[in-house]
Design a protein around this motif. Sequence first.
Motif, short mmCIF file in Angstrom:
data_model
loop_
_atom_site.label_atom_id
_atom_site.label_comp_id
_atom_site.label_asym_id
_atom_site.label_seq_id
_atom_site.Cartn_x
_atom_site.Cartn_y
_atom_site.Cartn_z
N LEU A 95 0.85 -1.18 0.00
CA LEU A 95 0.00 0.00 0.00
C LEU A 95 0.89 1.23 0.00
CD1 LEU A 95 -2.53 -1.06 2.80
CD2 LEU A 95 -2.80 -1.33 0.32
N LEU A 136 -4.11 6.72 1.50
CA LEU A 136 -3.71 5.87 0.39
C LEU A 136 -3.95 6.53 -0.96
CD1 LEU A 136 -5.27 2.50 1.63
CD2 LEU A 136 -2.92 3.31 1.95
N SER A 140 -3.87 2.04 -4.34
CA SER A 140 -3.78 1.30 -3.08
C SER A 140 -5.13 1.10 -2.42
CB SER A 140 -2.84 2.03 -2.12
OG SER A 140 -1.51 2.00 -2.62
N ARG A 144 -6.22 -2.32 -0.94
CA ARG A 144 -6.74 -2.40 0.43
C ARG A 144 -8.04 -3.19 0.48
NH1 ARG A 144 -9.02 -3.74 3.74
NH2 ARG A 144 -9.80 -2.81 5.65
#
Length: 222
Positions: A95, A136, A140, A144
């Motif tokens: 991430l 983020l 990402s 996630r």
Amino acid sequence: MVEAEDLQSLKTIALLGGCRGPIWLSSQSLGNELGISPQTASRRLIALERQQFVVRTMKPDGQYVAVTREGEQALKREYADYVRIFNPDQRRYTLTGTVISGLGEGRYYMSIPHYKEQFGGCLGFEPFPGTLNIRLDAASIVVRNQLDHAGWIEIPGFTADERTFGGARVIPCRIRGQRCAIVEPSRTHYPEDTIEVIAGCELRKALNLNDNDTIEVEITHD
């Protein structure tokens, strides 16, 4: 757990465009897509609505159906399972985001003895009273959303001093080699593009981090 026939119906609605917004969909048309009767399709739609996976709106020209965020999450969990089946070696996630200032809640909760004991017992380190907050990037956020089955550890809630404290879940990770963990309180005010990270030290000082610094969080799922 979502019933197989409900998941099949939800997937079909998503493929028809239901994740992008309301689509016109009759029980007859859904039944044709699934190879079932309109009556059965109607029951499937009612079941999906009851589980808050879809919302239905009646208009003069018929019924419109849209997949909710809960419905999208159910589909993403299914996707994550298939990734694990067909890509068994794909167990490392990264991430990327920027460091941001938090609301100060992490410092309070990480100072509560019962939380500290539970986190320490499952992570192997006593958390520093505070969290590192990371916003983020767009790519990402997608990654996630694939982590729901990647080894989260559940932390149950508890009652102390006549007050109820919510549960949480954590997943071990590393930032620049430093052992840490992403924590998700059940009662959180952060949007989905923000994560909180705990560690046995103050990460900002240990890694010389400032707001707007770009960092990577590595999660390895065994």
